[in-house]
Design an enzyme around this catalytic site. Structure first.
Site, PDB file in Angstrom:
ATOM      1  N   ASP A  44      35.383  11.795  40.715  1.00 59.90           N
ATOM      2  CA  ASP A  44      34.123  12.528  40.738  1.00 59.90           C
ATOM      3  C   ASP A  44      32.972  11.608  40.335  1.00 59.90           C
ATOM      4  OD1 ASP A  44      32.393  14.998  40.629  1.00 59.90           O
ATOM      5  OD2 ASP A  44      32.346  14.446  38.519  1.00 59.90           O
ATOM      6  N   GLU A 116      38.502  13.881  45.512  1.00 58.64           N
ATOM      7  CA  GLU A 116      38.028  13.125  44.355  1.00 58.64           C
ATOM      8  C   GLU A 116      39.158  12.331  43.718  1.00 58.64           C
ATOM      9  OE1 GLU A 116      34.324  15.991  42.946  1.00 58.64           O
ATOM     10  OE2 GLU A 116      36.298  16.244  42.024  1.00 58.64           O
TER      11      GLU A 116
END
Length: 227
Positions: A44, A116
């Site tokens: 992320d 992610e």
């Protein structure tokens, strides 16, 4: 894993040096304790940095707020899940039996997290330079077709302005259905524009997101049929 390795090399042009890291990036918590959650946290951050860097370069006249909105558009769960579906990432996820039975390989939250996690794993495997190349390849089309800033406003606000500009009543949002446990709820919301006898549905992990989806669909519907 051989099938997943071939898929990764064909799709992202990448081959892991540490195959165990690759396996972890594909593993949901329902399947094993050694899952992708920590990799998701790292991915992320890396994704946000690389996308920010590209937006800064591509939109030299954009304000900080505009850049933040563009980044949010690209990295929100809905966008990442759509990207995962395009590259068929879900077909290679390692899920527990319960998640497999309930279609976890197509669930938006799982797909977004997996994207992610995969990027976090690439970062650990070969570093930021290679990870940047993978991200830029993955997001190439989206980065080259960024919307105008005015289109980034909240869908509910845009719909309200569209209706007010035509002296029409504001839309009505109603909860149609909700399901799942507290940690994994799904909400379906309807958006109704009575004067056009038009109704759209939005489904998401929160009421707000579901309303936004329904409003976005309504905007598209009204644009296609302006009346």
């Amino acid at each position: 894993m051989k099938k997943a390795e071939r898929w990764l090399e064909k799709t992202l042009h990448y081959r892991f040096q540490d195959l165990e890291l690759f396996r972890q990036a594909l593993s949901h918590r329902s399947a094993t304790s050694r899952n992708y959650e920590r990799l998701e946290f790292l991915g992320d951050a890396v994704l946000g940095f690389v996308i920010s860097e590209n937006l800064y370069r591509l939109r030299p006249d954009a304000t900080e707020g505009d850049l933040s909105k563009l980044r949010a558009l690209l990295v929100r769960d809905e966008s990442l899940a759509a990207l995962a579906l395009e590259i068929e990432l879900g077909d290679h996820l390692i899920l527990g039996s319960g998640e497999m039975k309930t279609g976890g390989h197509r669930r938006e939250s799982i797909l977004a997290d997996a994207v992610e996690a995969m990027l976090g794993a690439v970062f650990l495997d070969t570093g930021i330079g290679t990870c940047r190349t993978v991200i830029e390849h993955l997001f190439a089309d989206r980065l080259q077709s960024l919307p105008d800033i005015k289109e980034l406003r909240d869908p509910k606000t845009r719909l309200q302005e569209w209706l007010q500009g035509r002296k029409m009543a504001l839309p009505a949002y109603d909860l149609v259905a909700s399901s799942g446990q507290d940690h994994n709820q799904r909400f379906t919301v309807s958006c109704t524009v009575a004067e056009r006898s038009a109704k759209t549905l939005g489904e998401a992990s929160s009421l707000r997101k579901a309303e936004q989806k329904a409003a976005r669909k309504m905007i598209r519907l009204l644009d296609e049929n302006p009346g």
